[in-house]
Structures are given as C-alpha cells and as structure tokens.
Design an enzyme around this catalytic site. Structure first.
Site, PDB file in Angstrom:
ATOM      1  N   ASP A  96     -42.469  12.341 -27.896  1.00  0.00           N
ATOM      2  CA  ASP A  96     -41.330  11.907 -27.092  1.00  0.00           C
ATOM      3  C   ASP A  96     -41.528  10.462 -26.642  1.00  0.00           C
ATOM      4  OD1 ASP A  96     -39.320  11.534 -25.241  1.00  0.00           O
ATOM      5  OD2 ASP A  96     -39.795  13.302 -24.042  1.00  0.00           O
ATOM      6  N   ASP A 119     -29.554   7.900 -31.375  1.00  0.00           N
ATOM      7  CA  ASP A 119     -28.530   8.944 -31.334  1.00  0.00           C
ATOM      8  C   ASP A 119     -27.572   8.669 -30.182  1.00  0.00           C
ATOM      9  OD1 ASP A 119     -27.040  11.310 -31.145  1.00  0.00           O
ATOM     10  OD2 ASP A 119     -28.734  12.551 -31.773  1.00  0.00           O
ATOM     11  N   LYS A 123     -20.839  13.761 -27.179  1.00  0.00           N
ATOM     12  CA  LYS A 123     -20.166  14.551 -26.159  1.00  0.00           C
ATOM     13  C   LYS A 123     -20.529  14.059 -24.756  1.00  0.00           C
ATOM     14  CE  LYS A 123     -19.853  18.728 -28.994  1.00  0.00           C
ATOM     15  NZ  LYS A 123     -20.188  20.163 -29.095  1.00  0.00           N
TER      16      LYS A 123
END
Length: 224
Positions: A96, A119, A123
C-alpha cells in the site's frame, strides 16, 4: 475500466533483487540497503506493468527508482521486467503506497515522486479512496527533498482540477508548473502503457509538476 491481464512470468526468473514485500522492509526505509549505494531516489506510485521503471532505470543509471504497486501480479510482473533487463537501479515494492509514505519513508528522502494515471474512483461514494488525498499529499511534501518534484498525470479533468486545488490548500509545493512532453526532454516516448493508449486514441492528458521549495520554513512553523 478493468486492468489488462499480464503475461505469465518465467518461473526460472530470479526476482529476489527486484521484488520486495512492504511488510518485510525495515522501518525507516534505507535505500542504501536495497541498492547498495547512495544515489538520487525517485518513487513511482502505482507502477503497473513497469514501463516507466524500466525506461527510466535504463536511461538514468546514476539514479535509483522504486515502484510501489498494490496488485501482486502487477508488482511481480514489473519486477520480472526489471530482472530480465538486468536493471539493478530499479526495484518494486508490493504493498500500500499510503502506508509506505506514512510509515516507512523518512523526511527528505526522495528527489521525485511520480503519479501517473491513478484510479479515479468514478463513483461519488468511492472518491474517498483516491490516492490524491490530504494525508498522502502532506506525506509527499514531507518525503521530498528541497527542490524535489511531484509529477502528476491523469486523463480525468475533474480529478486533475480537484487534485490541484487540494495541493494548493494542504501543501506548500510550488506549482502547478508545466510538464514537458517533448522528445528532447527524455529518451523515451511514453512513460506508461496507459499514456501510450490514450495518446494513440487522441484522448486528453492533464499533466503538472509541483516542486518543493528550497527555502526554509518560517521559524514559528519549524518550532510548531
């Protein structure tokens, strides 16, 4: 859009000098242990299939490059590309990026941070997952050396504009500065596979560079 599949990796390929798990690395991160030398260090966030790492490492042997990639198959594929090309000055960390910056990277470690086509989490309820968030950008500013640069590219205009607003609000990084894309500025045509696809399709790409000031912080801010 789903990420494309990667080819299978030759099982005989030795990835031990190019592939690391974040949890296995000592804290704080010491690049001299990974690379066996002291050199300017740049970090690629979300290294994907490793095109930028491979090209940059080959073009600039006097610099070291780290990629961080959450997806295991992509991280291993990137490491395999580096191993096949015998590029000792680039390595991939699987893990991460948020944790890497917050928990492993000391102040002033990096000469550059590269964030290409992260990314966008389209939404509305998912936008909080974007990598370009306040806590991360503060860490980017902290780990850059004075004069160090943040390169940010996206094909999503809204993401670009909101990220620039966030950078202006929560950091003292200077910019946005124009990002050069001329052939004379670097020896490779595309930095990522995603950039290549977008440019061939004629899609817009939004680019900016931010630079960490070389001036010291005011006395009051240094003392908290």
């Amino acid at each position: 859009m789903a990420r494309p599949r990667v080819r299978k990796i030759d099982p005989a390929l030795d990835l031990s000098r190019h592939y690391y798990l974040l949890a296995d690395l000592p804290r704080p991160l010491d690049p001299a242990v990974l690379f066996g030398r002291s050199a300017p260090l740049e970090l690629d966030v979300g290294s994907g299939k490793g095109l930028f790492l491979c090209q940059a490492a080959a073009a600039f042997p006097d610099r070291d490059f780290l990629g961080v990639e959450l997806a295991v198959k992509y991280a291993q594929y990137s490491a395999a590309q580096l191993a096949k090309r015998h590029l000792p000055n680039a390595k991939v960390i699987q893990g991460d990026a948020l944790r890497l910056f917050a928990e492993w990277l000391p102040d002033g470690l990096l000469t550059a941070v590269h964030i290409y086509f992260p990314d966008p989490w389209w939404k509305k309820r998912h936008k909080k997952r974007r990598i370009m968030r306040e806590s991360f950008l503060r860490d980017v500013e902290r780990v850059l050396e004075p004069g160090g640069r943040l390169h940010f590219w996206t094909d999503v205009q809204e993401y670009f504009e909101t990220s620039l607003e966030l950078l202006a609000r929560c950091t003292r990084l200077e910019g946005p500065l124009p990002e050069s894309t001329s052939q004379g500025s670097e020896p490779f045509e595309y930095r990522t596979h995603f950039e290549r696809r977008n440019r061939l399709q004629g899609a817009a790409i939004y680019r900016a560079v931010f630079r960490k000031s070389t001036l010291p912080l005011p006395q009051a801010e240094q003392t908290g």
